[in-house]
Design a protein around this motif. Structure first.
Motif, mmCIF file in Angstrom:
data_model
loop_
_atom_site.group_PDB
_atom_site.id
_atom_site.type_symbol
_atom_site.label_atom_id
_atom_site.label_comp_id
_atom_site.label_asym_id
_atom_site.label_seq_id
_atom_site.Cartn_x
_atom_site.Cartn_y
_atom_site.Cartn_z
ATOM 1 N N LYS A 307 0.823 -1.211 0.000
ATOM 2 C CA LYS A 307 0.000 0.000 0.000
ATOM 3 C C LYS A 307 0.855 1.259 0.000
ATOM 4 O O LYS A 307 0.442 2.304 -0.510
ATOM 5 C CB LYS A 307 -0.929 -0.009 1.218
ATOM 6 C CG LYS A 307 -2.010 -1.079 1.154
ATOM 7 C CD LYS A 307 -2.932 -1.001 2.376
ATOM 8 C CE LYS A 307 -4.029 -2.057 2.287
ATOM 9 N NZ LYS A 307 -4.937 -2.003 3.463
ATOM 10 N N ASP A 308 2.037 1.160 0.586
ATOM 11 C CA ASP A 308 2.933 2.311 0.648
ATOM 12 C C ASP A 308 4.362 1.811 0.532
ATOM 13 O O ASP A 308 4.642 0.623 0.760
ATOM 14 C CB ASP A 308 2.719 3.068 1.965
ATOM 15 C CG ASP A 308 3.299 4.470 1.925
ATOM 16 O OD1 ASP A 308 3.686 4.916 0.831
ATOM 17 O OD2 ASP A 308 3.368 5.099 2.988
ATOM 18 N N PHE A 309 5.265 2.704 0.161
ATOM 19 C CA PHE A 309 6.656 2.333 -0.025
ATOM 20 C C PHE A 309 7.503 3.545 0.365
ATOM 21 O O PHE A 309 7.131 4.685 0.071
ATOM 22 C CB PHE A 309 6.923 1.948 -1.483
ATOM 23 C CG PHE A 309 8.135 1.086 -1.680
ATOM 24 C CD1 PHE A 309 8.050 -0.289 -1.543
ATOM 25 C CD2 PHE A 309 9.361 1.650 -1.987
ATOM 26 C CE1 PHE A 309 9.171 -1.089 -1.702
ATOM 27 C CE2 PHE A 309 10.492 0.865 -2.157
ATOM 28 C CZ PHE A 309 10.395 -0.510 -2.011
ATOM 29 N N PRO A 310 8.643 3.324 1.030
ATOM 30 C CA PRO A 310 9.437 4.472 1.475
ATOM 31 C C PRO A 310 10.036 5.261 0.313
ATOM 32 O O PRO A 310 10.479 4.674 -0.685
ATOM 33 C CB PRO A 310 10.535 3.831 2.329
ATOM 34 C CG PRO A 310 10.628 2.423 1.848
ATOM 35 C CD PRO A 310 9.242 2.038 1.442
ATOM 36 N N ASP A 311 10.055 6.574 0.450
ATOM 37 C CA ASP A 311 10.764 7.395 -0.521
ATOM 38 C C ASP A 311 12.254 7.105 -0.435
ATOM 39 O O ASP A 311 12.778 6.677 0.605
ATOM 40 C CB ASP A 311 10.515 8.881 -0.242
ATOM 41 C CG ASP A 311 9.087 9.295 -0.543
ATOM 42 O OD1 ASP A 311 8.477 8.692 -1.453
ATOM 43 O OD2 ASP A 311 8.583 10.208 0.131
ATOM 44 N N GLY A 312 12.954 7.341 -1.516
ATOM 45 C CA GLY A 312 14.402 7.172 -1.520
ATOM 46 C C GLY A 312 14.872 5.738 -1.582
ATOM 47 O O GLY A 312 16.043 5.454 -1.280
ATOM 48 N N TYR A 313 13.999 4.808 -2.016
ATOM 49 C CA TYR A 313 14.380 3.399 -2.027
ATOM 50 C C TYR A 313 13.684 2.671 -3.163
ATOM 51 O O TYR A 313 12.499 2.923 -3.442
ATOM 52 C CB TYR A 313 13.990 2.745 -0.693
ATOM 53 C CG TYR A 313 14.607 1.388 -0.462
ATOM 54 C CD1 TYR A 313 15.983 1.244 -0.409
ATOM 55 C CD2 TYR A 313 13.816 0.261 -0.286
ATOM 56 C CE1 TYR A 313 16.558 0.003 -0.181
ATOM 57 C CE2 TYR A 313 14.387 -0.984 -0.053
ATOM 58 C CZ TYR A 313 15.759 -1.110 -0.002
ATOM 59 O OH TYR A 313 16.337 -2.334 0.216
ATOM 60 N N LEU A 314 14.424 1.801 -3.854
ATOM 61 C CA LEU A 314 13.871 0.979 -4.934
ATOM 62 C C LEU A 314 14.541 -0.396 -4.896
ATOM 63 O O LEU A 314 15.637 -0.554 -4.354
ATOM 64 C CB LEU A 314 14.102 1.629 -6.307
ATOM 65 C CG LEU A 314 13.426 2.974 -6.578
ATOM 66 C CD1 LEU A 314 13.903 3.553 -7.894
ATOM 67 C CD2 LEU A 314 11.908 2.841 -6.558
ATOM 68 N N VAL A 315 13.895 -1.364 -5.509
ATOM 69 C CA VAL A 315 14.420 -2.731 -5.619
ATOM 70 C C VAL A 315 14.283 -3.160 -7.074
ATOM 71 O O VAL A 315 13.273 -2.855 -7.727
ATOM 72 C CB VAL A 315 13.630 -3.711 -4.712
ATOM 73 C CG1 VAL A 315 14.305 -5.075 -4.679
ATOM 74 C CG2 VAL A 315 13.469 -3.152 -3.318
ATOM 75 N N MET A 316 15.282 -3.895 -7.602
ATOM 76 C CA MET A 316 15.198 -4.298 -9.012
ATOM 77 C C MET A 316 15.983 -5.584 -9.263
ATOM 78 O O MET A 316 16.668 -6.102 -8.381
ATOM 79 C CB MET A 316 15.723 -3.177 -9.916
ATOM 80 C CG MET A 316 17.190 -2.848 -9.745
ATOM 81 S SD MET A 316 17.740 -1.563 -10.896
ATOM 82 C CE MET A 316 17.676 -2.445 -12.465
ATOM 83 N N GLY A 317 15.869 -6.095 -10.480
ATOM 84 C CA GLY A 317 16.580 -7.300 -10.879
ATOM 85 C C GLY A 317 16.024 -8.544 -10.212
ATOM 86 O O GLY A 317 14.831 -8.637 -9.903
ATOM 87 N N ASP A 318 16.904 -9.518 -9.951
ATOM 88 C CA ASP A 318 16.488 -10.772 -9.325
ATOM 89 C C ASP A 318 15.933 -10.559 -7.925
ATOM 90 O O ASP A 318 15.252 -11.435 -7.386
ATOM 91 C CB ASP A 318 17.656 -11.753 -9.262
ATOM 92 C CG ASP A 318 17.912 -12.446 -10.590
ATOM 93 O OD1 ASP A 318 17.158 -12.178 -11.548
ATOM 94 O OD2 ASP A 318 18.863 -13.238 -10.668
ATOM 95 N N ALA A 319 16.229 -9.421 -7.318
ATOM 96 C CA ALA A 319 15.669 -9.126 -6.002
ATOM 97 C C ALA A 319 14.153 -8.947 -6.074
ATOM 98 O O ALA A 319 13.460 -9.089 -5.074
ATOM 99 C CB ALA A 319 16.309 -7.871 -5.423
ATOM 100 N N VAL A 320 13.638 -8.637 -7.271
ATOM 101 C CA VAL A 320 12.196 -8.552 -7.497
ATOM 102 C C VAL A 320 11.668 -9.847 -8.089
ATOM 103 O O VAL A 320 10.719 -10.445 -7.583
ATOM 104 C CB VAL A 320 11.835 -7.377 -8.422
ATOM 105 C CG1 VAL A 320 10.338 -7.365 -8.724
ATOM 106 C CG2 VAL A 320 12.264 -6.057 -7.801
ATOM 107 N N CYS A 321 12.278 -10.293 -9.175
ATOM 108 C CA CYS A 321 11.757 -11.463 -9.888
ATOM 109 C C CYS A 321 12.906 -12.218 -10.527
ATOM 110 O O CYS A 321 13.737 -11.630 -11.236
ATOM 111 C CB CYS A 321 10.755 -11.005 -10.961
ATOM 112 S SG CYS A 321 9.803 -12.341 -11.696
ATOM 113 N N SER A 322 12.963 -13.513 -10.271
ATOM 114 C CA SER A 322 13.985 -14.362 -10.902
ATOM 115 C C SER A 322 13.301 -15.557 -11.542
ATOM 116 O O SER A 322 12.344 -16.100 -11.007
ATOM 117 C CB SER A 322 15.035 -14.809 -9.882
ATOM 118 O OG SER A 322 14.451 -15.503 -8.809
ATOM 119 N N PHE A 323 13.833 -15.942 -12.693
ATOM 120 C CA PHE A 323 13.198 -16.938 -13.550
ATOM 121 C C PHE A 323 14.077 -18.168 -13.689
ATOM 122 O O PHE A 323 15.302 -18.095 -13.543
ATOM 123 C CB PHE A 323 12.959 -16.356 -14.957
ATOM 124 C CG PHE A 323 12.428 -14.954 -14.961
ATOM 125 C CD1 PHE A 323 11.066 -14.711 -14.978
ATOM 126 C CD2 PHE A 323 13.292 -13.864 -14.953
ATOM 127 C CE1 PHE A 323 10.575 -13.420 -14.982
ATOM 128 C CE2 PHE A 323 12.813 -12.571 -14.955
ATOM 129 C CZ PHE A 323 11.451 -12.348 -14.966
#
Length: 454
Positions: A307-323
């Motif tokens: 519902k909410d996410f902190p400002d100043g922060y993102l996640v990407m790559g295999d940390a989100v989705c790995s196949f």
């Protein structure tokens, strides 16, 4: 709300992190890339990328993004011994009981070892004056300010001394791969649990490196040889690499792991639907030991559902989705996410996380559908099949057969596989008609592999 753009930090120096750093350099005064390994100028394998020794595919989408960010880098790779070519004219594909038509489809690519590709990308990234590498340091945890509800930096630990220090930042990007602790950190900051979708596949690799001779493998730059699911669980990928080498990876899913002794490895290869791997290595021994790697499950962490996410922060790559890695999607997906990050920052700071995760969800949808759609063909694979799964599976079997002789179906199939077109485009009327005809085109260039196969 708008943020200052003085300093961004990327945690993790693999392909996702390198892509993120390159994108951030377009928007921040400084970018620091934090990496736990001590990185050298050699192409030696490193602890942080245990899968790097195995065959890796750079899809046409990833090839185009790297070429756009780093002009002339592909020429440098070729000068180093990498092999360029057309995805279907120069690379061979045996799937669903037949060789795909060997005909140029116009999708350019390159085959090269993962360590060498990563080293060249890293050199280009670190040559940018805004980017600094902090190696030999763990990203211990982001610094979260509960008052402003934003991440303001990163605590790092020096591997050599154990000393912990804090780096201030306007944006921190987690590119730590499957080992990311972002779900734990977000929960501790009061953002709730990150839901996950997991599709277990239990795939195992065993890779040998061999000397490459002129004329090997019908003059191609590599091949994929796959058994047909669900009857077979075995695959092989043969990729040309610099220094006149073949990287040959045998793979088996559902714990049908290939052995790492050369005799057992060759016996596993004999069970593939074509004899090409065994024929290729019959007069040569592996250069160094055969190495293994195992991958438990496709995994998608749904940050977009928070519902909410902190400002100043993102996640990407295999940390989100790995196949499932046998489909070779990981590097290209990570690079596509880096380009999306670039675009999101260009559009401003408002709702950055929301907009970025919406883009990431869109990007991973197609490779997730491709990977899990194939894995779900095995009845033992747990998970909820999408509506119409059986019908789509049967249609794709016919599409594979049509692609053995129809250049139009062939190109569309690999546009989808390369993440350049959505999977539903395989069912566009013009393609579906050719598929139901069993191939509406003519065989323009017979594959030497086809001639040599009984």
């Amino acid at each position: 709300m708008e943020m200052t753009r003085r300093h961004a930090i990327v945690v993790g120096g693999s392909m996702a992190g390198l892509g993120a750093a390159r994108a951030l350099a377009n928007h921040f005064d400084r970018v620091t890339l934090v990496e736990r390994d001590e990185l050298t100028t050699s192409t030696a394998n490193r602890k942080g990328t245990p899968q790097a020794q195995h065959a890796h595919g750079l899809l046409a989408s990833g090839y185009r993004i790297l070429s756009g960010y780093f002009p002339k880098m592909m020429d440098e790779l070729v000068a180093d011994g990498a092999m360029p070519g057309d995805l279907t004219g120069d690379f061979l594909w045996y799937q669903y009981g037949g060789w795909k038509l060997r005909s140029n489809c116009g999708l350019e690519g390159i085959v090269v070892s993962r360590p060498h590709l990563e080293r060249k990308v890293r050199e280009r990234v670190l040559a940018l004056p805004k980017i600094t590498l902090l190696q030999g340091h763990d990203g211990k945890e982001p610094v979260f300010d509960p008052g402003t509800r934003r991440v303001t930096g990163l605590r790092v630990r020096n591997h050599s001394t154990g000393a912990i220090s804090t780096l201030d930042a306007d944006l921190v990007v987690d590119a730590l791969g499957r080992g990311s602790s972002s779900p734990k950190w977000l929960a501790s900051w009061g953002y709730g649990e990150v839901t996950e979708t997991n599709v277990p596949i239990e795939v195992g690799y065993a890779t040998g490196v061999f000397e490459r001779h002129p004329g090997d493998l019908y003059g191609s730059i590599g091949a994929v040889i796959a058994g047909t699911a669900p009857q077979s669980t075995r695959y092989a990928a043969i990729l040309g690499a610099e220094s006149n080498r073949w990287i040959i990876t045998l793979a088996g899913c559902l714990r049908d792991y290939p052995p790492t002794d050369f005799t057992g490895w060759k016996e596993f290869a004999r069970t593939l639907p074509t004899p090409d791997v065994v024929d290729l290595v019959k007069d040569r021994a592996p250069i160094g030991p055969i190495v293994s790697y195992r991958f438990p499950a496709n995994r998608h962490r749904h940050y977009e559902k928070l519902k909410d996410f902190p400002d100043g922060y993102l996640v990407m790559g295999d940390a989100v989705c790995s196949f499932n890695p046998i489909y070779g999607q990981g590097m290209s997906v990570a690079l596509t996410e880096a380009r999306a990050l670039d675009g999101c920052l260009a559009a401003g700071d408002d709702d950055l996380a929301k907009r970025f995760f919406r883009e990431v969800t869109r990007i991973v949808a197609n490779p997730w559908a491709i990977a899990t759609g194939e894995d779900y063909r095995y009845p033992k694979v747990e998970g909820r099949r999408p509506p119409g799964f059986t019908i789509v599976s049967r249609y794709m079997e016919r599409a594979h057969r049509a692609a053995t002789k129809d250049a139009v179906v062939l190109r569309r199939f690999f546009e989808v596989a390369s993440l350049l077109a959505p999977p539903p485009s395989m069912m566009a009327p013009g393609i579906a008609w050719r598929v139901f005809l069993g191939g509406g085109g003519v065989l323009r260039k017979t594959s030497p592999a086809r001639k040599a196969t009984p």
